[in-house]
Design a protein around this motif. Structure first.
Motif, PDB file in Angstrom:
ATOM      1  N   LEU A   1       1.965  -6.954   5.380  1.00 42.27           N
ATOM      2  CA  LEU A   1       1.692  -5.661   4.758  1.00 42.27           C
ATOM      3  C   LEU A   1       2.975  -4.841   4.658  1.00 42.27           C
TER       4      LEU A   1
ATOM      5  N   SER B   1       0.840  -1.198   0.000  1.00 47.61           N
ATOM      6  CA  SER B   1       0.000   0.000   0.000  1.00 47.61           C
ATOM      7  C   SER B   1       0.873   1.245   0.000  1.00 47.61           C
TER       8      SER B   1
ATOM      9  N   LEU C   1      -7.581  -2.835   4.710  1.00 49.47           N
ATOM     10  CA  LEU C   1      -6.193  -2.985   5.116  1.00 49.47           C
ATOM     11  C   LEU C   1      -6.099  -3.394   6.585  1.00 49.47           C
TER      12      LEU C   1
END
Length: 306
Positions: free
Chosen positions: A109, A86, A99
């Motif tokens: 992540l 991201s 998320l």
């Protein structure tokens, strides 16, 4: 005959084994699933990952990263990925719940914003908050690639040597982009290095290449905010005082507000479209990060040169 049969059987078994190995190699990249939120980062991840992973980008071309949303199926894909990439820094406002859900599910992540020297917004409603538009500075994108190389190499099923080679090749492209942008902007006179756009998206470009950000039509750090009549008047005065010859509208946003500002200023101000928040479809001028930045560089240089 029995001996021949045994040899034939052994040969078939060997060919079958080799075939199975070949299938495993061919499908290795399909087994590694990388999901990327924004299309600008999606392009960068594809360049570095190459054939080592299947990369899915959630944000469609010409979308707004501040407001785009995803389906429940895409949310499940995000949660089940081997790695989610991201932008971070509050950019993907419409995806934050997904998320957070992926993080709670234990998905790995990587937020690109964690890999760079973050600048804060200096004006408007977002004053002091982190600015997420770091991709306007190619030098910071090199920092992102450095961190991304490490993240991808750690994913099971990915060949670290291939990732290292891909990353080095792309760093060379980014370094050349940075040099070309420096040359183009050096040709702009210092008094003309003033930028106005829909909203505050040029902080990092200004920091890297010595521009002044006169202001933005939308005073906050997100396209979801709206300017007041007073905001427009204040910005009009600033533009008039700075003598800005061109203001820039983003391709992912209608230019209605910028056109209204041009009328409010009451002087002859050109409006030029830039690709700043999203890549485009192929053939529309900014299908990759590198072509987007080169197109913007050319338009900014032309727009600010008398």
């Amino acid at each position: 005959m029995n001996g021949m049969a045994r040899h034939l059987g052994a040969g078939i078994a060997l060919l079958s084994a080799l075939g199975l190995v070949g299938c495993a190699d061919a499908s290795a990249s399909d087994d590694v699933q990388i999901v990327v939120t924004t299309n600008i980062l999606g392009d960068v991840v594809e360049q570095v990952a190459g054939d080592e992973a299947h990369v899915t980008t959630l944000m469609k071309p010409n979308a707004d990263p501040h407001s785009f949303e995803i389906s429940a199926q895409e949310g499940a894909l995000l949660r089940n990925a081997d790695l989610v990439v991201s932008n971070g820094l509050g950019l993907e406002e419409g995806l934050q719940q997904h998320l957070d859900s992926a993080a709670e599910a234990g998905t790995e992540l990587f937020a690109a914003g964690d890999a760079i020297d973050v600048l804060p917004y200096s004006t408007g409603d977002a004053d002091g908050a982190p600015d997420p538009h770091f991709w306007t500075d190619p030098a910071r994108m090199i920092d992102v690639v450095d961190a991304l190389e490490t993240e991808l190499a750690a994913v099971s099923g990915i060949d670290a040597g291939t990732i290292a080679a891909n990353a080095e090749s792309y760093r060379t492209d980014l370094s050349q982009l940075d040099a070309d942008m420096t040359d183009a902007f050096d040709a702009i006179g210092e008094k003309n290095r003033a930028l106005v756009t829909n909203h505050h998206v040029f902080g990092y470009l200004a920091d890297r290449f010595d521009f002044r950000v006169v202001g933005a039509v939308i005073p906050g750090g997100t396209t979801l905010a709206a300017p007041s009549a007073a905001d427009l008047r204040d910005l009009a005065d600033a533009i008039d005082e700075a003598g800005v010859p061109t203001i820039f509208a983003e391709s992912s946003q209608p230019d209605r507000l910028v056109q209204a500002l041009a009328s409010e200023v009451g002087v002859d101000v050109a409006v030029v479209e830039l690709f700043t928040e999203s890549l485009t479809e192929p053939g529309e001028g900014a299908a990759t990060y590198l072509t987007m930045m080169r197109a913007n560089t050319e338009r900014i240089a032309e727009g600010l040169t008398p």
